[in-house]
Write an enzyme that holds these catalytic residues in place. Structure first.
Site, PDB file in Angstrom:
ATOM      1  N   CYS A 156     -34.792  -3.186   9.779  1.00  0.00           N
ATOM      2  CA  CYS A 156     -33.875  -2.289  10.652  1.00  0.00           C
ATOM      3  C   CYS A 156     -34.699  -1.222  11.764  1.00  0.00           C
ATOM      4  O   CYS A 156     -34.159  -1.513  12.943  1.00  0.00           O
ATOM      5  CB  CYS A 156     -32.982  -1.435   9.997  1.00  0.00           C
ATOM      6  SG  CYS A 156     -31.607  -2.945   8.987  1.00  0.00           S
ATOM      7  N   CYS A 202     -27.137  -9.216  12.460  1.00  0.00           N
ATOM      8  CA  CYS A 202     -28.542  -8.700  12.650  1.00  0.00           C
ATOM      9  C   CYS A 202     -29.926  -9.260  12.061  1.00  0.00           C
ATOM     10  O   CYS A 202     -31.001  -9.421  12.557  1.00  0.00           O
ATOM     11  CB  CYS A 202     -28.492  -7.185  11.940  1.00  0.00           C
ATOM     12  SG  CYS A 202     -28.523  -5.843  13.936  1.00  0.00           S
ATOM     13  N   CYS A 247     -36.157  -2.012  15.140  1.00  0.00           N
ATOM     14  CA  CYS A 247     -35.195  -1.863  16.165  1.00  0.00           C
ATOM     15  C   CYS A 247     -34.097  -0.725  16.372  1.00  0.00           C
ATOM     16  O   CYS A 247     -34.488   0.186  17.311  1.00  0.00           O
ATOM     17  CB  CYS A 247     -34.001  -2.913  16.623  1.00  0.00           C
ATOM     18  SG  CYS A 247     -34.692  -4.484  17.196  1.00  0.00           S
ATOM     19  N   CYS A 259       2.235   3.398  -3.434  1.00  0.00           N
ATOM     20  CA  CYS A 259       1.698   4.027  -4.003  1.00  0.00           C
ATOM     21  C   CYS A 259       1.935   5.093  -3.179  1.00  0.00           C
ATOM     22  O   CYS A 259       1.874   6.160  -3.272  1.00  0.00           O
ATOM     23  CB  CYS A 259       0.348   3.454  -4.424  1.00  0.00           C
ATOM     24  SG  CYS A 259       0.588   2.062  -5.883  1.00  0.00           S
ATOM     25  N   HIS A 260       0.516   4.840  -1.881  1.00  0.00           N
ATOM     26  CA  HIS A 260       0.304   6.448  -0.774  1.00  0.00           C
ATOM     27  C   HIS A 260       0.952   6.687  -0.147  1.00  0.00           C
ATOM     28  O   HIS A 260       0.517   7.105   0.493  1.00  0.00           O
ATOM     29  CB  HIS A 260      -1.372   5.297  -0.120  1.00  0.00           C
ATOM     30  CG  HIS A 260      -2.383   4.645  -0.769  1.00  0.00           C
ATOM     31  ND1 HIS A 260      -2.987   5.344  -1.931  1.00  0.00           N
ATOM     32  CD2 HIS A 260      -2.668   3.521  -1.604  1.00  0.00           C
ATOM     33  CE1 HIS A 260      -3.344   5.004  -2.522  1.00  0.00           C
ATOM     34  NE2 HIS A 260      -3.252   3.693  -2.569  1.00  0.00           N
ATOM     35  N   ARG A 308     -21.374  -7.129  10.966  1.00  0.00           N
ATOM     36  CA  ARG A 308     -22.891  -6.943  12.207  1.00  0.00           C
ATOM     37  C   ARG A 308     -24.099  -6.879  11.542  1.00  0.00           C
ATOM     38  O   ARG A 308     -25.409  -7.556  12.144  1.00  0.00           O
ATOM     39  CB  ARG A 308     -22.084  -5.346  12.290  1.00  0.00           C
ATOM     40  CG  ARG A 308     -22.920  -4.721  13.589  1.00  0.00           C
ATOM     41  CD  ARG A 308     -22.560  -5.852  14.602  1.00  0.00           C
ATOM     42  NE  ARG A 308     -23.770  -5.354  15.384  1.00  0.00           N
ATOM     43  CZ  ARG A 308     -25.039  -6.609  15.423  1.00  0.00           C
ATOM     44  NH1 ARG A 308     -24.433  -7.847  14.762  1.00  0.00           N
ATOM     45  NH2 ARG A 308     -25.274  -6.876  16.490  1.00  0.00           N
ATOM     46  N   CYS A 352       0.872  -1.304   0.027  1.00  0.00           N
ATOM     47  CA  CYS A 352      -0.131   0.042   0.261  1.00  0.00           C
ATOM     48  C   CYS A 352       1.572   1.363   0.105  1.00  0.00           C
ATOM     49  O   CYS A 352       0.684   2.172  -0.572  1.00  0.00           O
ATOM     50  CB  CYS A 352      -0.975   0.315   1.319  1.00  0.00           C
ATOM     51  SG  CYS A 352      -1.671  -1.393   1.310  1.00  0.00           S
TER      52      CYS A 352
END
Lengths: 284, 109
Positions: free
Chosen positions: A200, A245, A203, A103-104, A241, A100
């Site tokens: 969603c 859920c 809740c 380039c960065h 997550r 990474c």
């Protein structure tokens, strides 16, 4: 008699503090004693019809002990994974001989990136999440194998990148070419799924601040992802997550990285427009 | 050598003589309990940090024996009195024989 009843009611209301069981508190999140975070913000314009007054980080719904873990980087177990992410950042992989950093350069160059993802990618002609962008970089520019979408390595890298935007307000674009995906995400957010027939919103919009059995319902904001969860002692990704859920509604879940979850991520991220980027945060 | 093991310590840089300071330590370690099995049913061998010590100028501050039920990335926070300027030395002992060390100097005044 009527007067007495009203007096009693008034007394009762005074006696009950503003914070209900499971409700959000009014604490202020300051990290390392220096970076003050915006953890409560006015509703983004597109949420005018939503059944809530303001947007709030999930940090407010946790106990003081859990909150404290996020207030100091030494105590935040998520920072261990940031360190591992930094090693990954500097490691050359793949056929192109790049890391990474090739380039960065430093990871600081990623400042502001987490705050605007997911975003429309002109070249790919689709909305891309940060995870998709990381894997795109790995495949195209490094000639390396992509990370698993919700893998530990992916979470480490996301944590490193999110950290560079700490304190910056989430600001994902929902208009222009991204709008179609955003609408799809909104549709998903309000669609009931599973044997329990929960959306969603049931809740995280209608019932946040209440208890769901032994747990506190937050607004389901994702400004703190990836999140270190005490329950599994590791970093958790947004799609991981989401999957948990949706599974809890007793439905067949969408696949992490699928178009559906990408759309949902864009929509849920836009519900947090204005909150500080918190990742890696600490939650139960 | 176990992978990804890295000790971290947080100690104030200076203190008043006789002051009680808070020391935080953490070592990233998987703390494999020896109770788990892999997907083929073979027991994954135990690999934990089994002892942690802290010394100040050669005098022992804490000496902790650790057991397999301790979770991953063990964290210890404790208080220590600083009678004089000196150095806290921290040592972690791994099941595989490795010893990890860290040290922090504290100035007085």
């Amino acid at each position: 008699m009527k007067f007495n009843a009203m007096t009693a009611m008034a007394a009762l209301m005074l006696a009950v503090p503003g914070v209900a069981l499971g409700g959000p508190d009014d604490d202020t999140l300051i990290i390392n004693g220096e970076t003050e975070m915006t953890t409560k913000a006015p509703l983004p314009a597109h949420m005018e019809e939503a059944n809530m007054d303001m947007i709030m980080s999930g940090w407010h719904f946790r106990s003081d002990e859990t909150q404290a873990l996020e207030m100091d980087d030494f105590d935040n177990p998520g920072m261990i994974f940031v360190d591992i992410g930094q090693e990954q950042w500097d490691t050359v992989e793949g056929t192109e001989g790049n890391s990474c950093a090739s380039c960065h350069e430093g990871a600081e160059s990623m400042a502001g990136v987490r705050a605007v993802y997911p975003k429309w990618d002109e070249k790919a002609g689709e909305v891309q999440t940060l995870a998709m962008q990381i894997n795109d970089c790995r495949e195209s520019n490094m000639g390396a194998e992509p990370y698993g979408y919700t893998s530990g390595q992916m979470a480490n890298m996301e944590a490193l990148i999110a950290l560079q935007s700490r304190g910056m307000p989430v600001n994902v674009a929902i208009d222009g070419p991204a709008q179609e995906t955003w609408e799809k995400g909104k549709e998903l957010y309000y669609t009931r799924t599973g044997q329990l027939e929960l959306s969603c919103a049931n809740c995280h919009e209608d019932s946040y601040g209440m208890m769901i059995r032994a747990d506190h319902l937050s607004q389901g904001q994702i400004n703190g992802f990836p999140t270190y969860r005490l329950k599994n002692a590791r970093l958790n990704t947004v799609h991981g997550r989401f999957k948990g859920c949706v599974r809890d509604t007793r439905a067949e879940t969408f696949k992490p990285g699928s178009d559906d979850f990408v759309a949902l991520e864009l929509y849920v991220a836009s519900r947090g427009n204005g909150l500080s980027v918190e990742g890696p945060s600490v939650r139960n | 050598m176990a992978k990804g093991v890295r000790p971290r310590v947080k100690v104030p840089k200076s203190a008043d003589a006789g002051e009680v300071i808070v020391i935080k330590t953490l070592i990233s370690h998987k703390m494999e309990s020896g109770q788990r099995k892999d997907s083929d049913g073979n027991v994954i061998p135990r690999s934990i940090i089994n002892r942690f010590t802290c010394d100040f100028n050669g005098q022992n501050v804490v000496d902790v024996k650790m057991e397999p039920a301790i979770s991953t990335n063990p964290y210890f926070e404790f208080e220590a009195q600083v009678p004089e300027a000196g150095e806290f030395k921290f040592t972690w002992y791994d099941d595989d024989g490795d010893v990890y060390e860290d040290a922090k100097a504290v100035a007085v005044g």
